[in-house]
Motif scaffolding. Structure first.
Motif, PDB file in Angstrom:
ATOM      1  N   LYS A  84      58.771  62.164  22.333  1.00 12.05           N
ATOM      2  CA  LYS A  84      59.999  61.669  21.704  1.00 12.05           C
ATOM      3  C   LYS A  84      60.288  62.478  20.447  1.00 12.05           C
ATOM      4  O   LYS A  84      59.404  62.737  19.635  1.00 12.05           O
ATOM      5  CB  LYS A  84      59.819  60.190  21.374  1.00 12.05           C
ATOM      6  CG  LYS A  84      61.002  59.527  20.707  1.00 12.05           C
ATOM      7  CD  LYS A  84      60.732  58.033  20.553  1.00 12.05           C
ATOM      8  CE  LYS A  84      61.876  57.330  19.862  1.00 12.05           C
ATOM      9  NZ  LYS A  84      61.983  57.683  18.436  1.00 12.05           N
ATOM     10  N   GLY A  85      61.549  62.898  20.321  1.00 10.71           N
ATOM     11  CA  GLY A  85      61.967  63.655  19.144  1.00 10.71           C
ATOM     12  C   GLY A  85      61.937  65.163  19.315  1.00 10.71           C
ATOM     13  O   GLY A  85      62.498  65.895  18.502  1.00 10.71           O
ATOM     14  N   LYS A  86      61.291  65.640  20.371  1.00  9.06           N
ATOM     15  CA  LYS A  86      61.208  67.082  20.596  1.00  9.06           C
ATOM     16  C   LYS A  86      62.478  67.626  21.251  1.00  9.06           C
ATOM     17  O   LYS A  86      63.297  66.893  21.799  1.00  9.06           O
ATOM     18  CB  LYS A  86      60.004  67.406  21.499  1.00  9.06           C
ATOM     19  CG  LYS A  86      58.666  67.014  20.919  1.00  9.06           C
ATOM     20  CD  LYS A  86      58.293  67.890  19.739  1.00  9.06           C
ATOM     21  CE  LYS A  86      56.853  67.600  19.308  1.00  9.06           C
ATOM     22  NZ  LYS A  86      56.479  68.402  18.112  1.00  9.06           N
ATOM     23  N   TYR A  87      62.574  68.944  21.234  1.00 12.34           N
ATOM     24  CA  TYR A  87      63.709  69.666  21.820  1.00 12.34           C
ATOM     25  C   TYR A  87      63.264  70.268  23.154  1.00 12.34           C
ATOM     26  O   TYR A  87      62.158  70.787  23.266  1.00 12.34           O
ATOM     27  CB  TYR A  87      64.142  70.759  20.843  1.00 12.34           C
ATOM     28  CG  TYR A  87      65.087  71.794  21.384  1.00 12.34           C
ATOM     29  CD1 TYR A  87      64.628  73.025  21.853  1.00 12.34           C
ATOM     30  CD2 TYR A  87      66.463  71.544  21.409  1.00 12.34           C
ATOM     31  CE1 TYR A  87      65.504  73.981  22.326  1.00 12.34           C
ATOM     32  CE2 TYR A  87      67.344  72.496  21.878  1.00 12.34           C
ATOM     33  CZ  TYR A  87      66.863  73.723  22.324  1.00 12.34           C
ATOM     34  OH  TYR A  87      67.736  74.665  22.794  1.00 12.34           O
ATOM     35  N   ARG A 100      73.509  64.991  21.491  1.00 12.05           N
ATOM     36  CA  ARG A 100      72.180  65.583  21.609  1.00 12.05           C
ATOM     37  C   ARG A 100      72.088  66.508  22.825  1.00 12.05           C
ATOM     38  O   ARG A 100      71.158  67.305  22.924  1.00 12.05           O
ATOM     39  CB  ARG A 100      71.116  64.472  21.732  1.00 12.05           C
ATOM     40  CG  ARG A 100      70.977  63.578  20.511  1.00 12.05           C
ATOM     41  CD  ARG A 100      69.799  62.631  20.638  1.00 12.05           C
ATOM     42  NE  ARG A 100      69.946  61.701  21.784  1.00 12.05           N
ATOM     43  CZ  ARG A 100      69.268  61.809  22.908  1.00 12.05           C
ATOM     44  NH1 ARG A 100      68.397  62.799  23.096  1.00 12.05           N
ATOM     45  NH2 ARG A 100      69.458  60.925  23.887  1.00 12.05           N
ATOM     46  N   GLN A 137      68.386  67.807  22.408  1.00 11.49           N
ATOM     47  CA  GLN A 137      67.765  67.711  21.089  1.00 11.49           C
ATOM     48  C   GLN A 137      67.248  66.292  20.863  1.00 11.49           C
ATOM     49  O   GLN A 137      67.767  65.331  21.431  1.00 11.49           O
ATOM     50  CB  GLN A 137      68.798  68.049  20.007  1.00 11.49           C
ATOM     51  CG  GLN A 137      69.351  69.451  20.095  1.00 11.49           C
ATOM     52  CD  GLN A 137      70.421  69.718  19.047  1.00 11.49           C
ATOM     53  OE1 GLN A 137      71.186  68.828  18.702  1.00 11.49           O
ATOM     54  NE2 GLN A 137      70.449  70.923  18.526  1.00 11.49           N
ATOM     55  N   ARG A 138      66.235  66.188  20.031  1.00 14.51           N
ATOM     56  CA  ARG A 138      65.701  64.885  19.598  1.00 14.51           C
ATOM     57  C   ARG A 138      65.564  63.938  20.791  1.00 14.51           C
ATOM     58  O   ARG A 138      66.156  62.864  20.838  1.00 14.51           O
ATOM     59  CB  ARG A 138      66.607  64.272  18.529  1.00 14.51           C
ATOM     60  CG  ARG A 138      66.818  65.159  17.328  1.00 14.51           C
ATOM     61  CD  ARG A 138      67.680  64.481  16.258  1.00 14.51           C
ATOM     62  NE  ARG A 138      68.965  64.053  16.758  1.00 14.51           N
ATOM     63  CZ  ARG A 138      70.029  64.822  16.927  1.00 14.51           C
ATOM     64  NH1 ARG A 138      69.954  66.113  16.656  1.00 14.51           N
ATOM     65  NH2 ARG A 138      71.177  64.326  17.367  1.00 14.51           N
ATOM     66  N   THR A 139      64.793  64.373  21.763  1.00 11.68           N
ATOM     67  CA  THR A 139      64.683  63.611  23.018  1.00 11.68           C
ATOM     68  C   THR A 139      64.260  62.170  22.776  1.00 11.68           C
ATOM     69  O   THR A 139      63.490  61.861  21.854  1.00 11.68           O
ATOM     70  CB  THR A 139      63.694  64.272  23.981  1.00 11.68           C
ATOM     71  OG1 THR A 139      62.455  64.503  23.293  1.00 11.68           O
ATOM     72  CG2 THR A 139      64.233  65.572  24.523  1.00 11.68           C
ATOM     73  N   GLU A 140      64.779  61.311  23.650  1.00  7.34           N
ATOM     74  CA  GLU A 140      64.451  59.885  23.612  1.00  7.34           C
ATOM     75  C   GLU A 140      63.851  59.488  24.955  1.00  7.34           C
ATOM     76  O   GLU A 140      64.076  60.162  25.975  1.00  7.34           O
ATOM     77  CB  GLU A 140      65.713  59.070  23.337  1.00  7.34           C
ATOM     78  CG  GLU A 140      66.364  59.389  22.012  1.00  7.34           C
ATOM     79  CD  GLU A 140      67.657  58.612  21.786  1.00  7.34           C
ATOM     80  OE1 GLU A 140      68.074  57.869  22.705  1.00  7.34           O
ATOM     81  OE2 GLU A 140      68.230  58.734  20.687  1.00  7.34           O
ATOM     82  N   ASP A 176      65.930  59.467  28.018  1.00 10.82           N
ATOM     83  CA  ASP A 176      66.371  60.731  28.619  1.00 10.82           C
ATOM     84  C   ASP A 176      65.525  61.086  29.843  1.00 10.82           C
ATOM     85  O   ASP A 176      65.856  62.025  30.573  1.00 10.82           O
ATOM     86  CB  ASP A 176      66.266  61.877  27.602  1.00 10.82           C
ATOM     87  CG  ASP A 176      67.146  61.661  26.386  1.00 10.82           C
ATOM     88  OD1 ASP A 176      66.827  62.222  25.315  1.00 10.82           O
ATOM     89  OD2 ASP A 176      68.161  60.933  26.498  1.00 10.82           O
TER      90      ASP A 176
END
Lengths: 113, 112
Positions: free
Chosen positions: A15-18, A64, A80-83, A86
């Motif tokens: 979580k949060g990575k690109y 994102r 961006q900023r994966t959740e 996703d």
């Protein structure tokens, strides 16, 4: 001939990575599409390109998500900023100009932990 | 919101039987209705497609029946085979766009 190819086939991220997902369409196909398929659901449209330009990006869920196709061939979907939400299979398809048939790749399975 | 409603969610058929999957749509601006077949771990593959100016299209064991007034279309698989076991998706496309709107899918299992 070669079909639509997608890399990587699987991607696990935090979580949060690109992340970047790549699609190589069938050679000569001018239209390229991205869809997202959640478990047990049908593909959901994200964006499509005619040549280098995005003809319709109405399916991108939020800012994102971004996709490019700089030379009218390979496309990259960027998240961006994966959740965790996703997490899904991201499908790419391509078609010849003037043809209705969309040819799908095998997809990239994205898992966000 | 544009939608395509698909039923049943799952279907079990004996080998040699007929499999029938139904879809309904609301948007009268749709002009192209494909059916896709998807095997586990693979991307969807076009099976057969129809335009609203015809009521039926047949390709081998696969037939699409289209009812424009009812805004419904269905896929019939004759002489169903175990190799037909897959998930089937109906879809629709509008006049001025190339994007496909998919149904939720039907998981078909054909037992020998």
């Amino acid at each position: 001939g070669a079909g639509v190819s997608q890399t990587p086939s699987n991607k696990v991220t935090e979580k949060g990575k690109y992340v970047e997902l790549r699609c190589d369409p069938i050679s000569g196909h001018t239209a390229l599409y991205w869809y997202r398929q959640s478990l047990g659901q049908g593909p959901e449209f994200l964006i499509y390109f005619q040549g280098t330009g995005a003809a319709d990006d109405s399916g991108l869920p939020n800012d994102r998500f971004f996709a490019v196709r700089p030379e009218g061939s390979v496309s990259t979907l960027k998240i961006q900023r994966t959740e965790r939400g996703d997490s899904a299979v991201y499908l790419c398809a391509s078609s010849r100009g003037g043809s209705e048939t969309q040819y799908f790749g095998p997809g990239t399975r994205l898992l966000v932990l | 919101q544009q939608q395509v409603k698909q039923s049943p969610q799952s279907l079990i058929v004996q080998k040699g039987g007929i499999s029938i999957i139904n879809c309904a749509y609301e948007n009268t601006a749709f002009d192209y209705f494909p059916w896709y077949q998807q095997f586990p771990g693979k991307g969807p593959a076009l099976l057969i497609a129809i335009r609203p100016d015809v009521s039926e299209k047949k390709e081998g064991r696969f037939t699409i029946s289209f009812n424009k007034s009812a805004k419904q279309f269905s896929l019939h698989i004759m002489d169903s085979q175990p190799g037909d076991s897959a998930t089937y998706f109906c879809a629709a496309r509008g006049y001025n766009t190339d994007k496909l709107i998919f149904g939720t899918g039907t998981r078909l299992q054909v037992f020998p």
